[in-house]
Enzyme design. Structure first.
Site, short mmCIF file in Angstrom:
data_model
loop_
_atom_site.label_atom_id
_atom_site.label_comp_id
_atom_site.label_asym_id
_atom_site.label_seq_id
_atom_site.Cartn_x
_atom_site.Cartn_y
_atom_site.Cartn_z
N LYS A 139 0.84 -1.20 0.00
CA LYS A 139 0.00 0.00 0.00
C LYS A 139 0.87 1.26 0.00
O LYS A 139 1.77 1.40 0.84
CB LYS A 139 -0.93 0.01 1.22
CG LYS A 139 -1.97 -1.08 1.19
CD LYS A 139 -2.84 -1.07 2.43
CE LYS A 139 -3.92 -0.02 2.37
NZ LYS A 139 -4.88 -0.14 3.50
N ILE A 140 0.58 2.13 -0.94
CA ILE A 140 1.26 3.42 -1.04
C ILE A 140 0.20 4.51 -1.11
O ILE A 140 -0.74 4.41 -1.91
CB ILE A 140 2.16 3.49 -2.30
CG1 ILE A 140 3.28 2.45 -2.22
CG2 ILE A 140 2.74 4.88 -2.49
CD1 ILE A 140 4.18 2.41 -3.45
#
Length: 366
Positions: free
Chosen positions: A139-140
């Site tokens: 996740k970014i």
């Protein structure tokens, strides 16, 4: 057939917005797969802060790793990867059966890297390599720096869950980053099949404006924003640019609805799931909302692609003094700050538990 089965039949994936060692050890997560059609899950720093800080499921592992000299982020990522690789293995049959479309779990990079594009991309590559699971997303956040990191990570072949998106404009920026990464892979002669999802946060809109608008507008902004984003998603998938990438073998970057637990006690506890039922999308839900929808949720049909009604709602909010574009930026910043706070709390919990468990161990020896 319960509500979750109806969503599954509609073509929407239902992912759990939670992960704890207790869910894995007790077999509860496996039951959710069987009984509620759960086909994936997500995690974030707040979820792990709650899981580690408010249960003793991790104490033995923390004590052991601390005795080995591990601390802070290194110790945390050991714990998180142990949980998420177990979950990934549980979802692997779904991942295989859907040719990689579904059956994913997600691990977030340190939120302290939110403004460091190069650092985020390096960490995404490192964490995904450590996991050794083809169904684990990194996740970014879709912050300005995050957008750069997303493109670089996709180009590097790392599957990405883009988090903290709050508007059509932010979604489009994430979609563009994904496509640029795929285009660069094609130009370099690399496999274009790198998965991604783009996560639109919904309920936080309604919490933010609750005290600013008339009662008649309560709990309507998040859904209108989501509907506008859904239209943009469909337009992206119909574009010549995307068709060119799809013809080359690229995967769709699926749209994911996040923050869909109802925050207003006066509203339906299944409000967002019923409003956001749409094929070829994902809804990630807290356990409480999952149980509520399985019990009494109703699927009224697929969400309309026509956003005329949603645009009228957005006009009403503008007339009430809500600047949606400015608020989207504010919500993204606040979301990143909240995750950073949870990260700090999490590091403090791990340090505190490491010290207390070590002291306890010494006392028992004595």
């Amino acid at each position: 057939m319960n509500g979750t089965a109806h969503l599954h039949k509609l073509g929407q994936s239902l992912w759990l917005d939670n992960i704890t060692r207790g869910l894995l050890d007790s077999g509860t997560l496996a039951q959710y797969l069987r009984n509620f059609h759960v086909t994936g899950l997500t995690s974030n720093p707040t979820i792990f802060d709650q899981a580690i800080g408010k249960t003793d499921f991790y104490d033995e592992a923390i004590a052991r790793k601390a005795a080995e000299g591990k601390s802070g982020e290194a110790l945390f990522f050991d714990l998180a990867l142990e949980d998420l690789t177990r979950a990934a293995d549980l979802f692997q049959p779904i991942h295989k059966a859907t040719a990689g479309v579904d059956g994913w779990v997600s691990l977030e990079v340190s939120p302290l890297l939110a403004n460091d594009a190069a650092g985020t991309a390096r960490e995404a590559l490192r964490l995904h390599g450590r996991a050794k699971r083809n169904n684990l997303f990194i996740k970014i956040p879709g912050t300005p720096a995050g957008i750069t990191a997303i493109e670089e990570s996709i180009f590097a072949g790392v599957p990405i869950n883009v988090t903290l998106l709050f508007s059509r404009q932010q979604y489009l920026a994430a979609s563009e980053a994904y496509m640029r990464g795929i285009e660069r892979r094609i130009a370099a002669g690399l496999d274009p099949k790198v998965a991604s999802v783009a996560s639109i946060f919904v309920s936080r809109w309604d919490v933010a404006v609750k005290d600013l608008v008339p009662q008649a507008l309560h709990n309507r902004l998040g859904i209108a924003i989501a509907q506008r984003s859904y239209q943009a998603y469909l337009e992206q998938l119909a574009s010549p640019r995307w068709h060119k990438l799809a013809d080359a073998g690229a995967m769709q970057q699926r749209l994911l609805w996040a923050s869909t637990g109802t925050k207003d006690p006066a509203a339906s506890d299944t409000l967002y799931l019923e409003a956001l039922a749409a094929p070829n999308t994902i809804n990630t839900v807290p356990e409480k909302t999952l149980h509520a929808f399985a019990d009494h949720g109703v699927v009224h049909g697929a969400m309309a692609a026509d956003v005329t009604a949603a645009e009228k709602v957005l006009v009403e909010f503008a007339q009430a003094g809500v600047d949606a574009a400015a608020l989207a930026t504010q919500l993204q910043r606040e979301g990143a700050a909240a995750f950073s706070k949870s990260w700090g709390d999490l590091m403090a919990v791990i340090a505190g538990k490491s010290a207390s468990l070590a002291h306890s161990g010494e006392s028992k020896k004595g």
